[in-house]
Design an enzyme around this catalytic site. Sequence first.
Site, mmCIF file in Angstrom:
data_model
loop_
_atom_site.group_PDB
_atom_site.id
_atom_site.type_symbol
_atom_site.label_atom_id
_atom_site.label_comp_id
_atom_site.label_asym_id
_atom_site.label_seq_id
_atom_site.Cartn_x
_atom_site.Cartn_y
_atom_site.Cartn_z
ATOM 1 N N CYS A 32 0.574 -1.307 -0.355
ATOM 2 C CA CYS A 32 -0.216 0.208 -0.351
ATOM 3 C C CYS A 32 0.968 1.651 -0.029
ATOM 4 C CB CYS A 32 -0.718 -0.066 1.304
ATOM 5 S SG CYS A 32 -2.132 1.143 1.607
ATOM 6 N N LYS A 59 -10.540 -8.633 6.961
ATOM 7 C CA LYS A 59 -10.001 -7.905 7.952
ATOM 8 C C LYS A 59 -10.967 -8.859 9.152
ATOM 9 C CE LYS A 59 -10.633 -4.669 4.813
ATOM 10 N NZ LYS A 59 -11.180 -3.284 3.974
ATOM 11 N N VAL A 72 -5.761 1.276 5.986
ATOM 12 C CA VAL A 72 -4.618 1.076 6.348
ATOM 13 C C VAL A 72 -3.997 2.422 5.870
ATOM 14 C CG1 VAL A 72 -4.146 -1.068 7.450
ATOM 15 C CG2 VAL A 72 -3.297 -0.064 4.886
ATOM 16 N N GLU A 85 -5.238 7.293 8.583
ATOM 17 C CA GLU A 85 -4.910 8.109 7.280
ATOM 18 C C GLU A 85 -3.467 8.917 7.217
ATOM 19 O OE1 GLU A 85 -6.798 8.964 5.124
ATOM 20 O OE2 GLU A 85 -8.822 8.395 6.411
ATOM 21 N N SER A 86 -2.617 8.600 6.418
ATOM 22 C CA SER A 86 -1.187 8.285 6.084
ATOM 23 C C SER A 86 0.028 9.680 6.702
ATOM 24 C CB SER A 86 -0.446 7.997 4.638
ATOM 25 O OG SER A 86 -1.359 8.696 3.464
#
Length: 241
Positions: A32, A59, A72, A85-86
Site C-alpha cells: 500500500c 479483515k 491502513v 490516514e497516511s
Amino acid sequence: KTSSPRCYIVTVYPAPGPVPKDQVRLYSMRFCPFAQRTSLVLHAKGIKFETINIHLKQKPDWFLEKNPEGLVPLIETPAGEVVNESVITSEFLDEMYPEKKLLPATPFGKAQQKMMLEHFSKITPHLFKISSAKRKGDDVSGLEAELKEKFTNLNEHLVKKKTKFFGGDTVTFIDYMMWPFFERLGMFEVQHCLDHTPELKKWTERMLEDPAVKAIMHSTEDHKTFYNNFLDGKPDFDYGL
C-alpha cells in the site's frame, strides 16, 4: 533511538495484545503506497515499532473495531491511542517523536509543504487513470501529456528553489509523502514521463539513496505482480515472502 521493527504477516489471527510501552504499532499492508508513507516516517525518525500487516480481504473484527473504515495505515500507541490516514499518522509521529523533525519549524514552512502535498494529491489519481485506460486498451497519449505537464510543474518547483529535495537540501516530510507513488512509476508504466524533467528525475535518484527508502522499497517487478493480481481480484498480500 534505532529502529528495530518486527513484522507480522497474518490472515487468521487473534487480536494483538497492548502495544509495548517503548514503541508504537503500525497496522499496514506491504504494497500500500499510503501505508508506505507512515513506514517511511517511522524508519526516517528511528522510531522503534512493530508492524502487523492486515489481510485487506479478510479483515478481522478486532481491526474493524479499532478502525471501522478498515483502512491502513493505522498507528496505535502504548496509551491505546489510535490514529489513521497516511498524512495524519505521519504528522502525528513527527510531533510525538520530536528528536528528528521532518516538518519545518515555522508555520509558513509547514503550510508550504501542506500546500504542495495538496497539489500532489491531485496527481496521484491520474496514475491510476492511465493504468486503467491501458488495461482497457484505450489511447493514453492525452492522459500522459497531462501527467507530463504536472511533472513539469514539480520540476519547476525544484528549479526555482535550487534545492536537492522539495523541502530543502535534505529529505523532509513532503518528500516522503510523495515518494511511494514515484517508486511505482514503473508499475504504472509511466516512468518515461520523467524524461523531460531533469531536476525531478535527479530527485528520484537521490530518494533511491535515502536509508528509509532503501529499507522498505519493493522492486518494480514485485509492485507489478501484486498490482496486476489485485486488479484481477486475486491479491496475494504475502507475495514475495
